[in-house]
Design an enzyme around this catalytic site. Structure first.
Site, PDB file in Angstrom:
ATOM      1  N   LYS A  61     -15.347  -6.278  10.619  1.00  0.00           N
ATOM      2  CA  LYS A  61     -14.956  -4.926  10.171  1.00  0.00           C
ATOM      3  C   LYS A  61     -15.954  -4.404   9.148  1.00  0.00           C
ATOM      4  O   LYS A  61     -16.415  -3.267   9.232  1.00  0.00           O
ATOM      5  CB  LYS A  61     -13.565  -4.951   9.515  1.00  0.00           C
ATOM      6  N   VAL A  75       0.838  -1.209   0.000  1.00  0.00           N
ATOM      7  CA  VAL A  75       0.000   0.000   0.000  1.00  0.00           C
ATOM      8  C   VAL A  75       0.870   1.256   0.000  1.00  0.00           C
ATOM      9  O   VAL A  75       0.611   2.214  -0.730  1.00  0.00           O
ATOM     10  CB  VAL A  75      -0.967  -0.005   1.213  1.00  0.00           C
ATOM     11  N   HIS A 125     -10.622  -6.416  -5.566  1.00  0.00           N
ATOM     12  CA  HIS A 125     -11.629  -7.147  -4.789  1.00  0.00           C
ATOM     13  C   HIS A 125     -12.962  -7.083  -5.542  1.00  0.00           C
ATOM     14  O   HIS A 125     -13.314  -6.045  -6.116  1.00  0.00           O
ATOM     15  CB  HIS A 125     -11.876  -6.477  -3.436  1.00  0.00           C
ATOM     16  N   CYS A 151     -10.580  -2.115   3.118  1.00  0.00           N
ATOM     17  CA  CYS A 151     -10.676  -2.057   1.651  1.00  0.00           C
ATOM     18  C   CYS A 151     -12.037  -2.535   1.120  1.00  0.00           C
ATOM     19  O   CYS A 151     -12.626  -1.899   0.239  1.00  0.00           O
ATOM     20  CB  CYS A 151      -9.548  -2.865   1.017  1.00  0.00           C
ATOM     21  N   GLN A 205     -11.816 -11.625  -2.401  1.00  0.00           N
ATOM     22  CA  GLN A 205     -10.768 -10.636  -2.152  1.00  0.00           C
ATOM     23  C   GLN A 205      -9.395 -11.074  -2.657  1.00  0.00           C
ATOM     24  O   GLN A 205      -8.970 -12.218  -2.448  1.00  0.00           O
ATOM     25  CB  GLN A 205     -10.713 -10.319  -0.649  1.00  0.00           C
ATOM     26  N   ASN A 211      -8.306  -2.871  -4.811  1.00  0.00           N
ATOM     27  CA  ASN A 211      -8.268  -2.799  -3.345  1.00  0.00           C
ATOM     28  C   ASN A 211      -7.082  -2.014  -2.813  1.00  0.00           C
ATOM     29  O   ASN A 211      -7.157  -1.435  -1.734  1.00  0.00           O
ATOM     30  CB  ASN A 211      -8.258  -4.218  -2.760  1.00  0.00           C
TER      31      ASN A 211
HETATM   32  P1  A2P Z   1       9.692  -2.968   6.182  1.00  0.00           P
HETATM   33  O1  A2P Z   1       9.979  -2.964   4.714  1.00  0.00           O
HETATM   34  O2  A2P Z   1      10.785  -2.292   6.928  1.00  0.00           O
HETATM   35  O3  A2P Z   1       9.330  -4.309   6.728  1.00  0.00           O
HETATM   36  P2  A2P Z   1       3.111  -4.966   3.539  1.00  0.00           P
HETATM   37  O4  A2P Z   1       1.740  -4.558   3.977  1.00  0.00           O
HETATM   38  O5  A2P Z   1       3.282  -4.994   2.056  1.00  0.00           O
HETATM   39  O6  A2P Z   1       3.548  -6.232   4.209  1.00  0.00           O
HETATM   40  O7  A2P Z   1       4.101  -3.813   4.054  1.00  0.00           O
HETATM   41  C1  A2P Z   1       4.197  -3.443   5.392  1.00  0.00           C
HETATM   42  C2  A2P Z   1       4.927  -2.111   5.509  1.00  0.00           C
HETATM   43  O8  A2P Z   1       4.940  -1.736   6.881  1.00  0.00           O
HETATM   44  C3  A2P Z   1       6.377  -2.163   5.077  1.00  0.00           C
HETATM   45  O9  A2P Z   1       6.762  -0.920   4.541  1.00  0.00           O
HETATM   46  C4  A2P Z   1       7.086  -2.440   6.388  1.00  0.00           C
HETATM   47  O10 A2P Z   1       8.431  -1.992   6.410  1.00  0.00           O
HETATM   48  C5  A2P Z   1       6.278  -1.566   7.307  1.00  0.00           C
HETATM   49  N1  A2P Z   1       6.389  -1.987   8.692  1.00  0.00           N
HETATM   50  C6  A2P Z   1       6.022  -3.164   9.244  1.00  0.00           C
HETATM   51  N2  A2P Z   1       6.299  -3.174  10.564  1.00  0.00           N
HETATM   52  C7  A2P Z   1       6.838  -1.973  10.864  1.00  0.00           C
HETATM   53  C8  A2P Z   1       7.330  -1.356  12.058  1.00  0.00           C
HETATM   54  N3  A2P Z   1       7.320  -1.988  13.224  1.00  0.00           N
HETATM   55  N4  A2P Z   1       7.826  -0.092  11.966  1.00  0.00           N
HETATM   56  C9  A2P Z   1       7.827   0.549  10.792  1.00  0.00           C
HETATM   57  N5  A2P Z   1       7.384   0.031   9.625  1.00  0.00           N
HETATM   58  C10 A2P Z   1       6.902  -1.209   9.666  1.00  0.00           C
END
Ligand code: A2P
Length: 343
Positions: A224, A24, A252, A140, A167, A325
């Site tokens: 949700k 996203v 979706h 979404c 979805q 979505n």
């Molecule tokens: P990172 O690349 O450092 O893991 P998705 O929904 O595609 O799985 O992506 C999740 C997003 O949220 C990624 O950019 C991930 O970064 C970030 N993220 C997940 N956990 C954390 C956290 N604890 N702090 C900051 N960013 C996070």
């Protein structure tokens, strides 16, 4: 006319994207670019795992910051899409620093002091954000459904909605997209499919579970959709949902059955939806024309097809509702909210 949320800034705004390396977050950056959001500085943020890597914005590489050590002072707007736990922990410190947070997680959605906003449906509820500065972006599946329900409900109140969803895996993030690709490749090459992200194999399968089960037998995703629809529509509508994961990458789909409190029929609904903001009607049985995720992926509208009377019950209709979505269901909706904040 709403009073401005943020002062006019000729040079543009400082915008942070938290979760910028995720499915996203990447799309949020693309949409900010596409819609020429006035930005003086973009700050991509993720976890320490990807801090120091770069993402591209307006043709330039921008270094990803570590959320744990990032100081939010000076940020005007932060778009969060890094999971509920991350939002709970970090969104308040951004808000306290004076930044407006648009949060894509479920962390704040049902909090009664937090606005849950779909710009085509309930932009007026953004007023609530003036003081707490956190705005929730809905689920979404909920977003695309309420965009289609609202123009009908405004004319004849809706009593009940029964929705089944189909979805895409991208709703579960980047790892989930990879899982469908890897499993499909493995199975087509005679190897076994490894299951890591989803509760069961998703390739060549359909999983009637999204998120965890609750005590009443519904899943959290279903809960949700039911709760958020009522909050966003601001009406006492009976909503029931069955949410299902299908082996589609983006887009979706939803089969929505609606019962109205008064007279409504397919022709009237088709006319109302044809004029509705954010909706595109594609509905021609004669030419076998209807929306599908293969075509909705990468687009902005909520596509509505198969508009027909439900002959089994009074004042009832079926709709087939499809949207990207990751765009309207998440990133685009968040950027549209940010656009209201600077208007
Ligand atoms: P990172 O690349 O450092 O893991 P998705 O929904 O595609 O799985 O992506 C999740 C997003 O949220 C990624 O950019 C991930 O970064 C970030 N993220 C997940 N956990 C954390 C956290 N604890 N702090 C900051 N960013 C996070």
């Amino acid at each position: 006319m709403m009073e401005r949320f943020l002062p006019e800034k000729e040079e543009g705004y400082v915008v942070a994207v938290v979760g910028a390396t995720g499915a996203v977050g990447k799309t949020m950056l693309e949409i900010l670019e596409e819609r020429k959001f006035p930005i003086s500085k973009v700050i991509p943020i993720a976890s320490s795992r990807s801090a120091g890597s770069t993402v591209s914005f307006n043709g330039k590489d921008v270094v990803v910051q570590d959320l744990a050590t990032f100081e939010p002072e000076g940020v005007d707007i932060a778009l969060f899409s890094a999971g509920g736990g991350t939002s709970k922990e970090h969104a308040p410190r951004f808000a306290e620093a004076g930044c407006y947070v648009v949060d894509n997680s479920s962390a704040w959605r049902m909090d009664e002091d937090i606005a849950l906003v779909v710009p085509e449906v309930n932009p007026e509820t953004l007023e609530m954000a003036r003081y707490n500065r956190i705005i929730a972006n809905p689920n979404c599946s909920t977003i695309q459904m309420v965009v289609a329900l609202k123009p009908l409900h405004d004319v004849v109140p809706i009593e009940r909605v029964n929705v089944s969803t189909y979805q895409a895996v991208s709703g579960a993030g980047g790892m989930a997209i990879e899982e469908l690709a890897k499993q499909t490749g493995a199975l087509l090459n005679g190897r076994s499919a490894e299951v890591e992200v989803f509760p069961a194999r998703i390739a060549f399968n359909v999983i009637p579970q999204i998120d965890v089960f609750m005590d009443d037998g519904y899943t959290k995703e279903e809960r949700k959709m039911m709760d958020e629809t009522v909050k966003i529509m601001g009406a006492d509508i009976a909503v029931t949902a069955t949410t299902v994961r299908v082996p589609v990458f983006y887009g979706h789909s939803e089969a929505v059955n609606i019962t109205f409190a008064g007279d409504m029929d397919a022709d009237r609904a088709r006319d109302l939806l044809a004029d509705a903001e954010g909706v595109c009607v594609v509905d021609d049985p004669a030419t076998e024309d209807y929306a599908m995720p293969s075509e909705a992926a990468g687009s902005d509208p909520v596509w509505v097809s198969r508009i027909r009377n439900d002959n089994s019950f009074r004042n009832s209709l079926h709709l087939w509702v499809v949207a990207d979505n990751v765009r309207k269901g998440a990133a685009l909706n968040a950027v549209q909210i940010a656009e209201i904040l600077i208007r």
